[in-house]
Design an enzyme around this catalytic site. Structure first.
Site, PDB file in Angstrom:
ATOM      1  N   LYS A 145      85.828 170.805  -5.216  1.00 26.08           N
ATOM      2  CA  LYS A 145      85.484 171.552  -4.010  1.00 26.08           C
ATOM      3  C   LYS A 145      85.245 173.010  -4.358  1.00 26.08           C
ATOM      4  CE  LYS A 145      88.200 168.874  -0.653  1.00 26.08           C
ATOM      5  NZ  LYS A 145      87.079 168.404   0.172  1.00 26.08           N
ATOM      6  N   ARG A 168      89.617 157.442   1.231  1.00 24.89           N
ATOM      7  CA  ARG A 168      89.330 156.021   1.481  1.00 24.89           C
ATOM      8  C   ARG A 168      89.794 155.159   0.311  1.00 24.89           C
ATOM      9  NH1 ARG A 168      83.121 157.595   2.306  1.00 24.89           N
ATOM     10  NH2 ARG A 168      84.188 159.523   2.875  1.00 24.89           N
TER      11      ARG A 168
HETATM   12  N1  BES Z   1      90.122 165.761   2.700  1.00 21.63           N
HETATM   13  C1  BES Z   1      88.720 165.792   2.775  1.00 21.63           C
HETATM   14  C2  BES Z   1      88.202 165.877   4.212  1.00 21.63           C
HETATM   15  C3  BES Z   1      88.499 167.166   4.920  1.00 21.63           C
HETATM   16  C4  BES Z   1      87.654 168.252   4.782  1.00 21.63           C
HETATM   17  C5  BES Z   1      89.589 167.269   5.739  1.00 21.63           C
HETATM   18  C6  BES Z   1      87.937 169.425   5.428  1.00 21.63           C
HETATM   19  C7  BES Z   1      89.865 168.445   6.404  1.00 21.63           C
HETATM   20  C8  BES Z   1      89.025 169.531   6.256  1.00 21.63           C
HETATM   21  C9  BES Z   1      88.125 164.524   2.151  1.00 21.63           C
HETATM   22  O1  BES Z   1      88.852 164.031   1.075  1.00 21.63           O
HETATM   23  C10 BES Z   1      86.784 164.890   1.637  1.00 21.63           C
HETATM   24  O2  BES Z   1      86.710 165.684   0.746  1.00 21.63           O
HETATM   25  N2  BES Z   1      85.748 164.283   2.205  1.00 21.63           N
HETATM   26  C11 BES Z   1      84.418 164.551   1.813  1.00 21.63           C
HETATM   27  C12 BES Z   1      83.664 163.254   1.796  1.00 21.63           C
HETATM   28  C13 BES Z   1      82.301 163.345   1.209  1.00 21.63           C
HETATM   29  C14 BES Z   1      82.403 163.640  -0.273  1.00 21.63           C
HETATM   30  C15 BES Z   1      81.590 162.053   1.441  1.00 21.63           C
HETATM   31  C16 BES Z   1      83.820 165.508   2.833  1.00 21.63           C
HETATM   32  O3  BES Z   1      84.125 165.376   4.011  1.00 21.63           O
HETATM   33  O4  BES Z   1      83.086 166.408   2.429  1.00 21.63           O
HETATM   34 MN    MN Z   2      88.299 164.915  -0.748  1.00 23.46          MN
END
Ligand code: BES
Ligand code: MN
Ligand code: ZN
Length: 485
Positions: free
Chosen positions: A263, A337
């Site tokens: 990230k 997931r």
């Molecule tokens: N934990 C994150 C989702 C999230 C983002 C929760 C911001 C709270 C605030 C999750 O693990 C994630 O990173 N999801 C990705 C999925 C994508 C790579 C398909 C996302 O939402 O960007």
């Molecule tokens: Mn994530």
């Protein structure tokens, strides 16, 4: 907060508060207050607070009046709770150490009066342990609430509702703790401490046990971390012998860097609360167990840390889940997931639940869709979805239903494995739900709550200061009380 029921107010306490309904007169108070309240536009709407001063037997009294809205409002209990919470919000760091709360003024039932106390208690949670230089006048001062005029049944109702407050506080603690202190093993240790002596039965799986069971997806996420992964089940058999349990499953990523699909730095600190689903499940179980809920329930939390290092999963890796289905991991940041699919499968194998509801801070797309007001709910069962939506309305842990279906499901077919862990950009929350759905055994009623937008708040709300909201505990508690007990 110490909440004490007494018959008459101690004369030494300077601050007294009462809860009133919209439109109620303040007749017995000093005329400065009777006239002052409307002058300050105090109407008694839910959560509104007016403060005035009056001399009483030569002593200065600080007098607060909190509004509970219309007495016949449909969300009466929430309104009364807001009145209690608003008082705590105003006086928690006010310098006052004690407050006399008069619950005999708004024609409350015992249940409703206990809701006021729930508001008082929930809003008092704070975490100042590491603020070693916090100025004295910013520190928590209010420690005791003396309750007078409590309607019949208030104390009994409060015994039940205080269990709920305990569960919410536990969730807020788990969600707030910094990620160097809260990791899979310490999450488990806190649960072991919280559930000791309650009669709940804890089952713990370590890496080796999960390896044995073939949980290649959950372990794949954890393999880039120095911290070992854990799966914890908390079982409570308060219902009829032989009744199938209902299962609640939580995503517990104690820190989500994204892994090799790292990230960006701004905001990454938020990912300490990527265990909010697991936090909600653990807190809800504590509430249910503490009030000895008459239902068979099990809470399962999948606990991992998602870190990038030499051992971490690569984009393109294929992992085999406990169910036997294979997953092409295209993005290591879609890790929730992967954790949940093994946790969900294990839960079904182990407990044969009658229904299963999972909670996860699963997708950023959920926040884009619903903001911070509602969490999203996805389900293969209309009854279950409606029951959850109702519990959301009653508790303020609001949900909004979104669709799933075969056309969305196609979007996560992989050319090299059974499933890929990300779909295209559109409908990102739905394809995440579709992924989980593939791990639900045919016919089992299942709902997935994507709580990415509701676990944490940048501003204070009714029952929380800015930070952890405790979302999900009350939702689960109400769902159980209304449908399973
Ligand atoms: N934990 C994150 C989702 C999230 C983002 C929760 C911001 C709270 C605030 C999750 O693990 C994630 O990173 N999801 C990705 C999925 C994508 C790579 C398909 C996302 O939402 O960007
Ligand atoms: Mn994530
Ligand atoms: Zn995550």
């Amino acid at each position: 907060m110490q909440i004490q029921f007494i018959d008459t107010a101690p004369s030494t306490v300077r601050l007294t508060a009462r809860i009133v309904n919209q439109g109620d007169g303040l007749g017995d108070l000093d005329s400065a207050l009777v006239d002052g309240a409307p002058a300050a536009r105090f109407k008694g709407s839910a959560g509104q607070v007016f403060e005035g001063f009056a001399m009483d037997a030569g002593a200065l009294k600080r007098i607060a009046i909190a509004g509970a809205g219309e007495p016949d409002a449909t969300n009466r209990r929430l309104n009364v709770e807001r009145a209690g919470a608003a008082l705590t919000a105003k006086y928690l760091r006010s310098g006052e150490g004690e407050l006399v709360l008069d619950l005999g003024r708004a024609d409350l039932s015992g249940e409703e009066a206990a809701s006021a106390l729930l508001g008082v208690e929930l809003r008092s949670w704070s975490y100042d342990q590491y603020r070693t230089k916090l100025a004295v006048d910013k520190q928590v001062s209010l420690k005791t609430v003396h309750v007078i005029g409590a309607p019949a049944g208030t104390q009994e109702a409060w015994e039940v509702q205080s269990a709920l407050a305990k569960g919410v506080a536990f969730t807020k603690q788990l969600v707030t703790l910094p990620p160097n202190m809260l990791y899979p093993e310490s999450f488990v240790a806190l649960c072991e401490e919280a559930f000791a002596g309650t009669g709940a039965e804890l089952t713990l799986l370590d890496d080796a046990a999960m390896e044995e069971l073939g949980m290649g997806a959950l372990l794949g996420v954890g393999q880039g971390s120095e911290r070992p992964s854990r799966l914890l089940a908390i079982r409570w058999n308060g219902g009829k012998d032989g009744d199938k349990p209902s299962a609640f499953v939580g995503k517990g990523v104690t820190f989500d860097t994204g892994g090799i699909s790292l990230k960006p730095p701004p905001g990454m600190e938020d990912m300490k609360w990527d265990m909010g689903g697991a936090g909600a499940v653990a807190g809800a179980m504590l509430a249910l167990v503490s009030r000895k809920a008459k239902a068979n329930i099990v809470g399962v939390v999948g606990l991992v840390e998602n870190m990038p290092d030499g051992k971490a999963m690569r984009p393109g890796d294929v992992v085999t889940t406990m169910s036997g289905q294979t997953v092409e991991v295209l993005n290591t940041d879609a890790e929730g997931r992967l954790v949940l699919c093994d946790a969900l499968h294990w839960t079904q194998e182990q407990f044969d639940p009658a229904r299963i509801v999972d909670f996860a801070t699963l997708t950023g797309a959920m926040i884009i869709a619903l903001g911070n007001e509602h969490a999203g709910v996805f389900s293969n069962d209309d009854t279950l979805a409606d029951q959850l939506l109702d519990a959301g309305k009653a508790t303020g842990d609001k949900l909004w239903r979104l669709p799933i279906g075969p056309a969305y499901d196609k979007l996560i077919d992989s050319p090299i494995a059974d499933i890929k862990n990300v779909g295209p950009r559109p409908a990102g929350s739905i394809t995440a739900a579709q992924f989980l759905h593939r791990f639900i055994k045919n016919g089992t009623p299942w709902a997935h709550c994507d709580i990415a937008g509701t676990v944490w708040s940048d501003k204070p709300g009714h029952s929380w200061d800015k930070g952890a909201t405790g979302y999900g505990v009350r939702l689960i508690n109400d769902f159980v009380a209304d449908n399973l007990e």
